[in-house]
Design an enzyme around this catalytic site. Structure first.
Site, PDB file in Angstrom:
ATOM      1  N   HIS A 112      32.809 -18.713 -36.258  1.00  0.00           N
ATOM      2  CA  HIS A 112      32.371 -20.182 -35.771  1.00  0.00           C
ATOM      3  C   HIS A 112      30.791 -20.339 -35.686  1.00  0.00           C
ATOM      4  O   HIS A 112      30.117 -20.925 -35.093  1.00  0.00           O
ATOM      5  CB  HIS A 112      32.845 -19.995 -34.328  1.00  0.00           C
ATOM      6  CG  HIS A 112      34.174 -20.149 -34.160  1.00  0.00           C
ATOM      7  ND1 HIS A 112      34.827 -20.241 -32.874  1.00  0.00           N
ATOM      8  CD2 HIS A 112      35.152 -20.673 -35.152  1.00  0.00           C
ATOM      9  CE1 HIS A 112      36.308 -20.357 -33.128  1.00  0.00           C
ATOM     10  NE2 HIS A 112      36.342 -20.894 -34.480  1.00  0.00           N
ATOM     11  N   CYS A 120      20.621 -27.433 -41.879  1.00  0.00           N
ATOM     12  CA  CYS A 120      20.313 -28.994 -42.118  1.00  0.00           C
ATOM     13  C   CYS A 120      21.622 -29.693 -42.356  1.00  0.00           C
ATOM     14  O   CYS A 120      22.327 -29.397 -43.513  1.00  0.00           O
ATOM     15  CB  CYS A 120      19.224 -28.954 -43.321  1.00  0.00           C
ATOM     16  SG  CYS A 120      19.128 -30.863 -43.994  1.00  0.00           S
ATOM     17  N   SER A 181      41.325 -15.943 -25.593  1.00  0.00           N
ATOM     18  CA  SER A 181      42.226 -16.500 -24.663  1.00  0.00           C
ATOM     19  C   SER A 181      43.409 -17.152 -25.504  1.00  0.00           C
ATOM     20  O   SER A 181      44.101 -17.316 -25.004  1.00  0.00           O
ATOM     21  CB  SER A 181      41.365 -17.547 -24.033  1.00  0.00           C
ATOM     22  OG  SER A 181      40.951 -18.623 -24.772  1.00  0.00           O
ATOM     23  N   LEU A 206      41.336  -9.000 -20.946  1.00  0.00           N
ATOM     24  CA  LEU A 206      41.502  -8.733 -19.576  1.00  0.00           C
ATOM     25  C   LEU A 206      42.744  -9.174 -18.845  1.00  0.00           C
ATOM     26  O   LEU A 206      43.290  -8.593 -17.952  1.00  0.00           O
ATOM     27  CB  LEU A 206      40.265  -9.524 -18.868  1.00  0.00           C
ATOM     28  CG  LEU A 206      39.774  -9.024 -17.477  1.00  0.00           C
ATOM     29  CD1 LEU A 206      39.422  -7.783 -17.341  1.00  0.00           C
ATOM     30  CD2 LEU A 206      38.787  -9.988 -17.116  1.00  0.00           C
TER      31      LEU A 206
HETATM   32  P1  NAD Z   1      37.660 -17.790 -24.227  1.00  0.00           P
HETATM   33  O1  NAD Z   1      36.529 -18.093 -23.118  1.00  0.00           O
HETATM   34  O2  NAD Z   1      38.563 -19.169 -24.343  1.00  0.00           O
HETATM   35  O3  NAD Z   1      38.488 -16.512 -23.494  1.00  0.00           O
HETATM   36  C1  NAD Z   1      37.750 -15.410 -23.227  1.00  0.00           C
HETATM   37  C2  NAD Z   1      38.907 -14.279 -23.184  1.00  0.00           C
HETATM   38  O4  NAD Z   1      38.294 -13.163 -22.582  1.00  0.00           O
HETATM   39  C3  NAD Z   1      39.869 -14.436 -21.853  1.00  0.00           C
HETATM   40  O5  NAD Z   1      40.965 -14.383 -22.250  1.00  0.00           O
HETATM   41  C4  NAD Z   1      39.580 -13.491 -20.733  1.00  0.00           C
HETATM   42  O6  NAD Z   1      40.640 -13.142 -19.724  1.00  0.00           O
HETATM   43  C5  NAD Z   1      38.984 -12.556 -21.588  1.00  0.00           C
HETATM   44  N1  NAD Z   1      37.771 -11.651 -20.971  1.00  0.00           N
HETATM   45  C6  NAD Z   1      37.102 -11.930 -19.902  1.00  0.00           C
HETATM   46  N2  NAD Z   1      36.445 -10.962 -19.566  1.00  0.00           N
HETATM   47  C7  NAD Z   1      36.661  -9.709 -20.380  1.00  0.00           C
HETATM   48  C8  NAD Z   1      36.377  -8.531 -20.275  1.00  0.00           C
HETATM   49  N3  NAD Z   1      35.379  -7.998 -19.782  1.00  0.00           N
HETATM   50  N4  NAD Z   1      36.963  -7.744 -21.306  1.00  0.00           N
HETATM   51  C9  NAD Z   1      38.051  -8.154 -22.123  1.00  0.00           C
HETATM   52  N5  NAD Z   1      38.437  -9.433 -21.920  1.00  0.00           N
HETATM   53  C10 NAD Z   1      37.791 -10.338 -21.098  1.00  0.00           C
HETATM   54  O7  NAD Z   1      37.076 -17.436 -25.480  1.00  0.00           O
HETATM   55  P2  NAD Z   1      37.485 -17.273 -27.104  1.00  0.00           P
HETATM   56  O8  NAD Z   1      38.801 -17.164 -27.172  1.00  0.00           O
HETATM   57  O9  NAD Z   1      36.463 -16.426 -27.528  1.00  0.00           O
HETATM   58  O10 NAD Z   1      37.150 -19.018 -27.571  1.00  0.00           O
HETATM   59  C11 NAD Z   1      36.029 -19.364 -27.045  1.00  0.00           C
HETATM   60  C12 NAD Z   1      35.239 -20.178 -27.920  1.00  0.00           C
HETATM   61  O11 NAD Z   1      33.973 -20.212 -27.119  1.00  0.00           O
HETATM   62  C13 NAD Z   1      34.884 -19.237 -29.252  1.00  0.00           C
HETATM   63  O12 NAD Z   1      35.075 -20.173 -30.418  1.00  0.00           O
HETATM   64  C14 NAD Z   1      33.417 -19.171 -29.337  1.00  0.00           C
HETATM   65  O13 NAD Z   1      32.754 -19.471 -30.336  1.00  0.00           O
HETATM   66  C15 NAD Z   1      32.724 -19.817 -28.014  1.00  0.00           C
HETATM   67  N6  NAD Z   1      31.833 -18.770 -27.145  1.00  0.00           N
HETATM   68  C16 NAD Z   1      31.375 -17.684 -27.647  1.00  0.00           C
HETATM   69  C17 NAD Z   1      30.608 -17.002 -26.661  1.00  0.00           C
HETATM   70  C18 NAD Z   1      29.788 -15.891 -27.224  1.00  0.00           C
HETATM   71  O14 NAD Z   1      29.365 -16.027 -28.509  1.00  0.00           O
HETATM   72  N7  NAD Z   1      29.806 -14.671 -26.783  1.00  0.00           N
HETATM   73  C19 NAD Z   1      30.541 -17.097 -25.494  1.00  0.00           C
HETATM   74  C20 NAD Z   1      31.404 -18.157 -24.835  1.00  0.00           C
HETATM   75  C21 NAD Z   1      32.019 -19.182 -25.855  1.00  0.00           C
END
Ligand code: NAD
Length: 241
Positions: A112, A120, A181, A206
């Site tokens: 992503h 650009c 998620s 989680l």
């Molecule tokens: P999501 O936010 O949809 O889901 C996060 C998942 O992580 C949930 O199922 C939750 O239960 C779990 N979780 C939360 N805390 C946790 C922990 N301490 N240990 C283990 N699991 C834990 O995220 P996603 O599925 O990655 O999809 C979201 C999109 O958001 C991605 O495309 C990403 O590009 C973007 N995003 C990225 C970041 C980052 O770069 N750190 C942060 C937020 C969103």
């Protein structure tokens, strides 16, 4: 029973970085850091209000480069796995942060995109960026104003390196999904691809994800606890002669 593996693909999501202080996507009712996802993570959102979108990613970037945000034991355990495992270990991350890299991991695909890069939209050229991007910034390659954007894949855009990812999924014998998620496709469908190639699949999260039923093994708890414990198990089996 624990078996030996030759090739591992690990999908990571926002959950692995949560304990480093970066909020997950759906931490509060579908909002990302209090913004509607369609406003800050879609081409339409950018067309409607580029200033807001730049401000949003500038804030995320400032947070990421601050000393407060550091890789955690989950990221470090995956580096340990890459260093100790005799076969291939590919990390495919949905995260736009750089915490896998900062933890020392090597073989990483950012499907992503990456917050510390911009591109650009006219030439497709990619540049590193640690500071802010503004709507009046001029692009070095085409000398235009308004063509620079965060190097982040938004809703409706095609994720990066998909051929390489599908090849690895079809040829791995262990697939791990950590801290995601299962709401965002195509990543949420990777477990099916890996399983159809014969891989064992494990969800570490989680709580059960949207695609939890597709996994043959599930381990629930915070990434800083469950990931190091699982990695220890894999390394122990792989290194027994
Ligand atoms: P999501 O936010 O949809 O889901 C996060 C998942 O992580 C949930 O199922 C939750 O239960 C779990 N979780 C939360 N805390 C946790 C922990 N301490 N240990 C283990 N699991 C834990 O995220 P996603 O599925 O990655 O999809 C979201 C999109 O958001 C991605 O495309 C990403 O590009 C973007 N995003 C990225 C970041 C980052 O770069 N750190 C942060 C937020 C969103």
């Amino acid at each position: 029973m624990v078996q030996r593996y030759n090739s591992i693909v690990i999908l990571t999501g926002a959950g692995i970085s949560a304990e480093s202080g970066i909020k997950t996507f759906r931490a509060s009712d579908g909002l990302w850091e209090n913004y509607r996802i369609e406003d800050v993570a879609s081409p339409r959102g950018f067309a409607v209000n580029p200033e807001l979108v730049h401000r949003f990613y500038n804030m995320r970037r400032r947070q990421l480069v601050s000393s407060v945000i550091q890789p955690n034991e989950g990221h470090e355990a995956l580096t340990r796995l890459q260093e100790s495992f005799p076969g291939q270990v590919l990390i495919v991350t949905q995260n736009i942060d750089n915490l896998h890299k900062r933890a020392g991991s090597k073989d990483i695909i950012h499907m992503h995109g990456e917050l510390l890069k911009m591109h650009c939209s006219a030439s497709g050229k990619i540049y590193p960026i640690r500071g802010d991007i503004g709507i009046l910034d001029r692009c070095d390659c085409c000398d235009s104003v308004g063509t620079l954007r965060p190097h982040v894949v938004w809703y409706g855009e095609t994720p990066l390196a998909m051929d390489k990812i599908y090849y690895a999924l079809e040829n791995c014998d262990l697939f791990l999904s950590i801290g995601t998620s299962g709401n965002v496709y195509p990543a949420a469908g990777f477990v099916q691809v890996a399983r159809s190639g014969g891989a064992h699949s494990v969800e570490l999260n989680l709580e059960p994800s949207e695609v939890e039923s597709a996994f043959s093994e599930k381990i629930y708890g915070p990434a800083t606890r469950v990931v190091p414990a699982f990695v220890d198990r894999i390394i122990e089996v792989a290194t027994v002669v």
